[in-house]
Design an enzyme around this catalytic site. Structure first.
Site, PDB file in Angstrom:
ATOM      1  N   VAL A 174      40.815  36.007  31.939  1.00 21.20           N
ATOM      2  CA  VAL A 174      39.545  35.475  33.513  1.00 21.20           C
ATOM      3  C   VAL A 174      40.290  35.543  35.107  1.00 21.20           C
ATOM      4  O   VAL A 174      40.618  36.166  35.667  1.00 21.20           O
ATOM      5  CB  VAL A 174      38.459  34.347  33.174  1.00 21.20           C
ATOM      6  CG1 VAL A 174      38.011  33.918  34.935  1.00 21.20           C
ATOM      7  CG2 VAL A 174      37.479  34.600  32.122  1.00 21.20           C
ATOM      8  N   GLN A 212      41.983  38.965  35.143  1.00 25.28           N
ATOM      9  CA  GLN A 212      41.408  40.089  36.339  1.00 25.28           C
ATOM     10  C   GLN A 212      41.291  39.316  37.521  1.00 25.28           C
ATOM     11  O   GLN A 212      40.839  40.171  38.528  1.00 25.28           O
ATOM     12  CB  GLN A 212      40.078  40.258  35.176  1.00 25.28           C
ATOM     13  CG  GLN A 212      39.127  40.881  35.934  1.00 25.28           C
ATOM     14  CD  GLN A 212      39.674  42.679  35.708  1.00 25.28           C
ATOM     15  OE1 GLN A 212      40.600  42.620  34.722  1.00 25.28           O
ATOM     16  NE2 GLN A 212      39.003  43.181  36.440  1.00 25.28           N
ATOM     17  N   GLU A 213      41.215  38.098  37.689  1.00 27.30           N
ATOM     18  CA  GLU A 213      40.313  37.648  38.994  1.00 27.30           C
ATOM     19  C   GLU A 213      41.226  37.919  40.185  1.00 27.30           C
ATOM     20  O   GLU A 213      41.319  38.034  41.105  1.00 27.30           O
ATOM     21  CB  GLU A 213      39.669  36.452  38.523  1.00 27.30           C
ATOM     22  CG  GLU A 213      38.491  36.170  38.061  1.00 27.30           C
ATOM     23  CD  GLU A 213      37.271  36.383  38.546  1.00 27.30           C
ATOM     24  OE1 GLU A 213      37.601  36.900  39.883  1.00 27.30           O
ATOM     25  OE2 GLU A 213      35.910  36.702  37.695  1.00 27.30           O
ATOM     26  N   SER A 214      42.370  37.317  39.712  1.00 30.03           N
ATOM     27  CA  SER A 214      43.233  36.594  40.708  1.00 30.03           C
ATOM     28  C   SER A 214      44.967  37.601  40.846  1.00 30.03           C
ATOM     29  O   SER A 214      45.817  37.645  41.257  1.00 30.03           O
ATOM     30  CB  SER A 214      43.836  35.597  40.802  1.00 30.03           C
ATOM     31  OG  SER A 214      44.199  35.238  40.443  1.00 30.03           O
ATOM     32  N   TYR A 258      34.889  44.794  34.510  1.00 29.25           N
ATOM     33  CA  TYR A 258      34.744  42.893  34.823  1.00 29.25           C
ATOM     34  C   TYR A 258      35.021  43.087  33.000  1.00 29.25           C
ATOM     35  O   TYR A 258      35.630  42.806  32.548  1.00 29.25           O
ATOM     36  CB  TYR A 258      34.198  42.364  35.648  1.00 29.25           C
ATOM     37  CG  TYR A 258      34.244  40.978  36.074  1.00 29.25           C
ATOM     38  CD1 TYR A 258      35.896  40.661  36.112  1.00 29.25           C
ATOM     39  CD2 TYR A 258      33.766  40.085  35.174  1.00 29.25           C
ATOM     40  CE1 TYR A 258      36.430  39.191  36.581  1.00 29.25           C
ATOM     41  CE2 TYR A 258      34.217  38.787  34.549  1.00 29.25           C
ATOM     42  CZ  TYR A 258      35.182  38.327  35.751  1.00 29.25           C
ATOM     43  OH  TYR A 258      35.863  36.711  35.404  1.00 29.25           O
TER      44      TYR A 258
END
Length: 357
Positions: free
Chosen positions: A257, A260-262, A345
């Site tokens: 996560v 993918q997020e940052s 995502y």
């Protein structure tokens, strides 16, 4: 703190430490101190060597007096605390591992290095070193105190207080131990290299003795940082694992996560206003009671948040969809919402999980 004030504070601290082991009074000047140190060594020895020799003599079992106070042999933890106290007032800096700025575990790792002690980098890793102390009532100055589920660490100073680097915007300071520690670790009684234990003070003494205080530069031994070379996720691996175990999540989920997020960037900010390593929107961060710019708090909160979605929807894919698009949209569409961003995502993260399995 101004450069001059910082130097003056360092000088006072160094003189006080020298006095403990050599009998030099705190009121003497640096030049007088250096002269006294030189007199205690051989003709070819430097003042810093004399200082180390004096400390070595005291820590071999002898008791040195200063006024009416006695200083006996000290443990590794006490040496660690003595060195770390020199950095009281140093700004907190996330990821900081030098006197230019410390985070909680960076302070402890750096102080350990000065006494010849090699410690791991993160609080979660440091929480496993040494031997466990059963309770705070039995803790001694120099013991490591681990709080916040393993995400924060400090050095016990006694009387229910600890020295630590608290958070962004704060400084290294002594504070109350505000909760029952997750664990308390004792580093042992065998002292590390004595000469290394005075390396900080000796180098400071040499630096300020010849420095122009209006343009003081820290000695190189205090500003060099360890070489890079670890992956972007390395500082957070222990925290990912701890949160996954705490919330019973699949191994590797939080790492996937964050990727993918940052891209493992704790300073990331999206066009929509999500911030931090785990990309929380302000309202969500407030509901979880965290500062989203604190990566370790964000990791724990992300674990808690995903666990809530997993319990609600029964699958990792739907929990991820809720994390990205909101639980309301998952309920509205009866599954992963028909948004290309959300669908991609979920696919990317589950693919990462599959490849890691």
């Amino acid at each position: 703190m101004s450069g001059i004030a910082e130097v003056q504070a360092r000088i006072s601290d160094i003189q006080a430490r020298i006095a403990e082991f050599t009998g030099v009074t705190a009121g003497q000047t640096i030049s007088q101190t250096a002269t006294k140190l030189s007199a205690t060594s051989s003709a070819s020895s430097s003042s810093s060597t004399a200082f180390a020799d004096a400390l070595s003599t005291s820590s071999s079992g002898a008791v040195v007096t200063r006024g009416t106070r006695s200083v006996a042999d000290t443990s590794t933890g006490q040496k660690l605390l003595a060195v770390a106290k020199q950095f009281t007032g140093t700004p907190y800096k996330w990821g900081g591992t030098t006197p230019d700025g410390f985070d909680c575990s960076g302070l402890i790792q750096y102080a350990g290095k000065q006494i010849g002690l090699t410690l791991p980098r993160t609080a979660a890793q440091q929480a496993k070193v040494g031997t466990e102390v059963p309770s705070l009532d039995q803790a001694k100055p120099g013991d490591l105190v681990v709080l916040s589920g393993g995400h924060h660490i400090g050095i016990y100073v006694g009387n229910g207080q600890m020295l630590h680097a608290p958070k962004t915007g704060d400084v290294v300071k002594i504070s109350k131990v505000w909760e029952t520690p997750m664990t308390i670790r004792r580093l042992g009684t065998t002292a590390a290299t004595t000469a290394a234990g005075v390396g900080v003070a000796a180098s400071l003494l040499a630096g300020v003795a010849s420095a122009d205080t209006s343009s003081y530069v820290r000695p190189a031994s205090l500003t060099s940082s360890s070489a890079a070379g670890t992956s972007k996720s390395a500082p957070y691996e222990a925290a990912f694992s701890a949160a996954e175990q705490k919330y019973d999540l699949p191994t590797g989920l939080l790492r996937a996560v964050a990727k993918q997020e940052s891209g493992f960037n704790p300073n990331a900010k999206s066009h929509a206003g999500a911030t931090g390593l785990m990309q929380f929107m302000p309202a969500t961060a407030r509901s979880l009671g965290i500062d989203p710019t604190d990566p370790f708090a964000s990791i724990d909160a992300a674990g808690k948040y995903l666990k809530q979605h997993l319990d609600s929807f029964g699958s990792v894919s739907l929990a991820l969809a809720a994390y990205n698009a909101g639980a309301g949209n998952v309920r509205k569409y009866g599954g992963i919402p028909p948004f290309s961003e959300t669908q991609n995502y979920v696919k990317k993260i589950t693919a990462d999980l599959g490849s890691a399995a």
